[in-house]
Design an enzyme around this catalytic site. Structure first.
Site, PDB file in Angstrom:
ATOM      1  N   GLY A  30      25.472  21.591   9.965  1.00 18.57           N
ATOM      2  CA  GLY A  30      26.281  22.368   9.029  1.00 18.57           C
ATOM      3  C   GLY A  30      27.320  23.259   9.693  1.00 18.57           C
ATOM      4  O   GLY A  30      27.920  24.115   9.051  1.00 18.57           O
TER       5      GLY A  30
ATOM      6  N   LYS B 190      19.535  17.813   0.769  1.00 22.63           N
ATOM      7  CA  LYS B 190      19.043  19.200   0.811  1.00 22.63           C
ATOM      8  C   LYS B 190      18.900  19.732  -0.623  1.00 22.63           C
ATOM      9  O   LYS B 190      18.570  18.972  -1.528  1.00 22.63           O
ATOM     10  CB  LYS B 190      19.954  20.055   1.692  1.00 22.63           C
ATOM     11  CG  LYS B 190      20.149  19.415   3.069  1.00 22.63           C
ATOM     12  CD  LYS B 190      20.805  20.269   4.087  1.00 22.63           C
ATOM     13  CE  LYS B 190      20.911  19.505   5.411  1.00 22.63           C
ATOM     14  NZ  LYS B 190      21.434  20.307   6.505  1.00 22.63           N
TER      15      LYS B 190
ATOM     16  N   GLU C  45      18.348  16.079  15.671  1.00 24.60           N
ATOM     17  CA  GLU C  45      19.308  16.957  15.021  1.00 24.60           C
ATOM     18  C   GLU C  45      19.346  18.297  15.759  1.00 24.60           C
ATOM     19  O   GLU C  45      18.528  19.180  15.489  1.00 24.60           O
ATOM     20  CB  GLU C  45      18.890  17.209  13.568  1.00 24.60           C
ATOM     21  CG  GLU C  45      18.795  15.958  12.728  1.00 24.60           C
ATOM     22  CD  GLU C  45      19.006  16.248  11.252  1.00 24.60           C
ATOM     23  OE1 GLU C  45      19.943  15.683  10.685  1.00 24.60           O
ATOM     24  OE2 GLU C  45      18.265  17.069  10.679  1.00 24.60           O
TER      25      GLU C  45
ATOM     26  N   ASN D  48      20.888  13.228   3.591  1.00 21.32           N
ATOM     27  CA  ASN D  48      19.938  14.268   3.194  1.00 21.32           C
ATOM     28  C   ASN D  48      20.683  15.250   2.302  1.00 21.32           C
ATOM     29  O   ASN D  48      21.550  15.986   2.766  1.00 21.32           O
ATOM     30  CB  ASN D  48      19.401  14.966   4.459  1.00 21.32           C
ATOM     31  CG  ASN D  48      18.543  16.175   4.124  1.00 21.32           C
ATOM     32  OD1 ASN D  48      18.165  16.395   2.968  1.00 21.32           O
ATOM     33  ND2 ASN D  48      18.228  16.967   5.142  1.00 21.32           N
TER      34      ASN D  48
ATOM     35  N   SER E   4      26.534  17.481  11.596  1.00 22.35           N
ATOM     36  CA  SER E   4      27.974  17.382  11.374  1.00 22.35           C
ATOM     37  C   SER E   4      28.521  15.963  11.587  1.00 22.35           C
ATOM     38  O   SER E   4      29.608  15.783  12.134  1.00 22.35           O
ATOM     39  CB  SER E   4      28.731  18.394  12.240  1.00 22.35           C
ATOM     40  OG  SER E   4      28.341  19.721  11.908  1.00 22.35           O
TER      41      SER E   4
ATOM     42  N   GLU F  43      15.415  22.946   9.074  1.00 26.88           N
ATOM     43  CA  GLU F  43      15.435  24.010   8.048  1.00 26.88           C
ATOM     44  C   GLU F  43      14.016  24.316   7.565  1.00 26.88           C
ATOM     45  O   GLU F  43      13.718  25.461   7.199  1.00 26.88           O
ATOM     46  CB  GLU F  43      16.364  23.592   6.893  1.00 26.88           C
ATOM     47  CG  GLU F  43      17.830  23.738   7.304  1.00 26.88           C
ATOM     48  CD  GLU F  43      18.789  22.756   6.656  1.00 26.88           C
ATOM     49  OE1 GLU F  43      18.439  22.142   5.625  1.00 26.88           O
ATOM     50  OE2 GLU F  43      19.907  22.588   7.198  1.00 26.88           O
TER      51      GLU F  43
ATOM     52  N   HIS G  61      12.196  18.721   9.261  1.00 22.48           N
ATOM     53  CA  HIS G  61      13.607  19.105   9.372  1.00 22.48           C
ATOM     54  C   HIS G  61      13.702  20.533   9.906  1.00 22.48           C
ATOM     55  O   HIS G  61      12.857  21.377   9.598  1.00 22.48           O
ATOM     56  CB  HIS G  61      14.284  18.999   7.999  1.00 22.48           C
ATOM     57  CG  HIS G  61      15.773  19.128   8.089  1.00 22.48           C
ATOM     58  ND1 HIS G  61      16.400  20.347   8.183  1.00 22.48           N
ATOM     59  CD2 HIS G  61      16.751  18.188   8.143  1.00 22.48           C
ATOM     60  CE1 HIS G  61      17.713  20.145   8.274  1.00 22.48           C
ATOM     61  NE2 HIS G  61      17.948  18.850   8.247  1.00 22.48           N
TER      62      HIS G  61
HETATM   63  P1  13P Z   1      25.121  18.326   8.287  1.00 20.82           P
HETATM   64  O1  13P Z   1      25.515  16.883   8.326  1.00 20.82           O
HETATM   65  O2  13P Z   1      25.577  19.042   7.064  1.00 20.82           O
HETATM   66  O3  13P Z   1      25.446  19.020   9.572  1.00 20.82           O
HETATM   67  O4  13P Z   1      23.500  18.349   8.169  1.00 20.82           O
HETATM   68  C1  13P Z   1      22.750  17.585   9.037  1.00 20.82           C
HETATM   69  C2  13P Z   1      21.354  17.577   8.564  1.00 20.82           C
HETATM   70  O5  13P Z   1      20.674  18.586   8.610  1.00 20.82           O
HETATM   71  C3  13P Z   1      20.811  16.322   8.015  1.00 20.82           C
HETATM   72  O6  13P Z   1      19.433  16.403   7.857  1.00 20.82           O
END
Ligand code: 13P
Length: 254
Positions: free
Chosen positions: A174, A11, A168, A9, A214, A98, A96
């Site tokens: 992150g 982003k 997740e 992803n 992560s 976010e 997601h």
């Molecule tokens: P990270 O791998 O940067 O922690 O992000 C995970 C994520 O949100 C994938 O959708």
């Protein structure tokens, strides 16, 4: 047997030029990787260029979100499932954390987006996951269960069987703080039992459950050795071709 899926992803990263540069470096590194399905979710603006470049390859494209309305229609700023498909993607991420955290995504809007994706023939990757305060309060399973049952509400078993779930935990995204393989496995087993309850044994056994938060080249193998972890949804470590390729080419440690 559930075929693993390793999905990246991106982003809000990468211009079209940067995306194509990634693809050029990445494709040869995974050309022989048939043990898993490989998916990349670029920003909307790069989907068409990346999909065109990867046509005929073993790498599929996903969108990062999809409109809840099938459209076409007057919905400024939205991108419909059929437009996403038209641009060359076969999958879409939905719900997601976010989107839930920063853009008012709710379980109801997640459910509507899943329907819109299914109608257009996209494979939804439904994201669920608890916040740190939920986990600390002992409510992790309750939160995930609510997201799952509301997100998949009123689907038939055959519709449900087309959905991929990504667990997740928000506190692992992150942050460099990966869930331990045991914590992730425990939640994945819980999610599978929820699917079994809602849609029966067949769907539960078929559904692929991805872990996200992560994921890195050095922890993917242990995560993938868990019985209910069928793949990964990777953020930061999917932005660089070498690191994403080593995640794709993990070797399970049993
Ligand atoms: P990270 O791998 O940067 O922690 O992000 C995970 C994520 O949100 C994938 O959708």
């Amino acid at each position: 047997m559930r075929k693993p899926i390793i999905a990246g992803n991106w982003k809000m990263y990468k211009t079209i030029a940067e995306a194509l540069e990634f693809v050029q470096a990445f494709r040869p590194l995974v050309v022989a990787s048939t043990h898993c399905e490989i998916v990349i979710a670029p920003p909307f603006t790069a989907i068409k260029s990346v999909a065109a470049r990867l046509d005929g390859s073993n790498i599929d494209i996903a969108a990062q979100d999809v409109a809840a309305e099938p459209g076409p229609g007057a919905f400024t700023g939205e991108v419909s499932a059929s437009m996403i498909k038209d641009a060359g993607a076969r999958w879409t991420i939905i719900g997601h954390s976010e989107r839930r955290q920063f853009y008012g995504e709710t379980d109801d809007s997640v459910n509507a987006r899943i329907r819109a994706a299914l109608v257009a023939g996209l494979s939804p990757i439904l994201c669920v996951g608890e916040r740190l305060e939920d986990r600390d309060a002992g409510r992790a399973e309750e939160v995930v269960e609510a997201q799952l049952s509301a997100g998949m509400r009123n689907l038939t078993a055959s519709e449900a069987s087309r959905i991929i779930i990504a667990y997740e935990p928000v506190w692992a995204i992150g942050t460099g703080r990966t869930a331990t393989p045991e914590t992730a496995q425990q939640m994945h087993a819980f999610i599978r039992s929820g699917i079994r309850r809602m849609f029966g044994e067949g769907v539960a056994e078929e559904t692929r459950l991805l872990y996200g938060g992560s994921v890195k080249p050095d922890n993917i193998a242990t995560l993938m050795s868990q019985p209910d972890i069928d793949g990964a949804l990777v953020g930061g470590a999917s932005l660089e071709a070498g690191s994403f390729a080593s995640i794709v080419n993990y070797k399970e440690k049993r």
